[in-house]
Design an enzyme around this catalytic site. Structure first.
Site, PDB file in Angstrom:
ATOM      1  N   GLU A  87      -3.269  -0.348   3.470  1.00 24.77           N
ATOM      2  CA  GLU A  87      -3.664   0.262   2.199  1.00 24.77           C
ATOM      3  C   GLU A  87      -3.350   1.758   2.268  1.00 24.77           C
ATOM      4  O   GLU A  87      -3.848   2.473   3.144  1.00 24.77           O
ATOM      5  CB  GLU A  87      -5.158   0.068   1.942  1.00 24.77           C
ATOM      6  CG  GLU A  87      -5.553  -1.349   1.571  1.00 24.77           C
ATOM      7  CD  GLU A  87      -5.287  -1.683   0.103  1.00 24.77           C
ATOM      8  OE1 GLU A  87      -4.836  -0.796  -0.648  1.00 24.77           O
ATOM      9  OE2 GLU A  87      -5.537  -2.848  -0.278  1.00 24.77           O
ATOM     10  N   ASP A 139       1.347  -2.578  -6.991  1.00 25.96           N
ATOM     11  CA  ASP A 139       1.297  -1.638  -5.872  1.00 25.96           C
ATOM     12  C   ASP A 139       2.235  -2.005  -4.727  1.00 25.96           C
ATOM     13  O   ASP A 139       2.562  -3.170  -4.571  1.00 25.96           O
ATOM     14  CB  ASP A 139      -0.162  -1.517  -5.361  1.00 25.96           C
ATOM     15  CG  ASP A 139      -0.725  -2.819  -4.785  1.00 25.96           C
ATOM     16  OD1 ASP A 139      -0.681  -3.842  -5.493  1.00 25.96           O
ATOM     17  OD2 ASP A 139      -1.186  -2.804  -3.636  1.00 25.96           O
TER      18      ASP A 139
HETATM   19 ZN    ZN Z   1      -2.505  -4.409  -3.160  1.00 29.48          ZN
END
Ligand code: ZN
Length: 222
Positions: A87, A139
């Site tokens: 992340e 993303d």
């Molecule tokens: Zn993601």
């Protein structure tokens, strides 16, 4: 690297052969870190990289972190079992998407290279969350420097576009690269562009996109 253990993980059941990159999509790094460690949230990742380059280790690489959700690539699904998830802190498209700072990207590259040194992960398996879940996710998005990563040995980036494929070949090329076949073409093209043609993400099979599709498909096959 700072230890910040998350309880949100379980046994893998598969060998690691994939690396999936995300942005956090939350207003701040601390908020994202707290959520990824909250048992009630039932989400996690192996690592979180802050905007200033600090790296937090949340889940042991031997365990399955819960980052990709319903996910597909090259005919495989449930990709959490076989992947490492990172992340990267960024508010994302919902909270003020902004460029990833250089210090952060340097840390991301370094972390990816360490991971690639520990596991047999082919370049074609270094992916965006948006690649493996194009119907739900954007993303880490078009500001993420995939070209820079590939220049340092992380993931695939074609040196140049191939001669454009015909429009009729586009669905087959997307499938050959790894995308699901059962979603609308513009949605898949936007996911492809977010990764390999970030300057214009419009879901159109223009000439440049068709050339890049052939080039990436050729690299993916090798
Ligand atoms: Zn993601």
């Amino acid at each position: 690297m700072t230890a910040a253990p998350s309880p949100n993980c379980d046994a893998r059941g598969a060998a690691v052969d994939m690396l999936i990159l995300h942005y956090t999509g939350m207003v701040s790094g601390p908020a994202a870190l707290a959520r990824l460690r909250d048992p009630a949230a039932k989400v996690s990742a192996h690592y979180l990289v802050e905007e200033d380059g600090r790296v937090f280790a949340l889940v042991d690489e031997g365990m399955r972190a819960w980052h990709a959700g319903v996910s597909h690539w090259r005919g495989e699904s449930g990709l959490n079992a076989r992947s490492i998830g990172i992340e990267v802190v960024n508010p994302g498209h919902e909270h003020g998407y902004r460029p990833f700072p250089l210090l952060q990207m340097v840390a991301v590259v370094e972390l990816c290279l360490e991971i690639l040194g520990r596991h047999a992960i082919p370049a074609r398996h270094v992916l965006a969350h948006s690649d493996v879940a194009p119907d739900r996710k954007q993303d880490p998005g078009e500001y993420f420097d995939w070209q820079g990563l590939a220049g340092q040995g992380v993931g695939l980036w074609p040196e140049e576009a191939a001669a454009p494929a015909g429009v009729e070949a586009v669905p087959g090329l997307l499938t050959a690269i790894g995308y699901r076949a059962d979603l609308p073409l513009p949605m898949l093209l936007r996911a492809f562009q977010r990764h390999w043609r970030p300057g214009l993400v419009d879901g159109q099979a223009d000439e440049e996109t068709r050339g890049l599709l052939r080039a990436v498909a050729a690299l993916s096959a090798s």
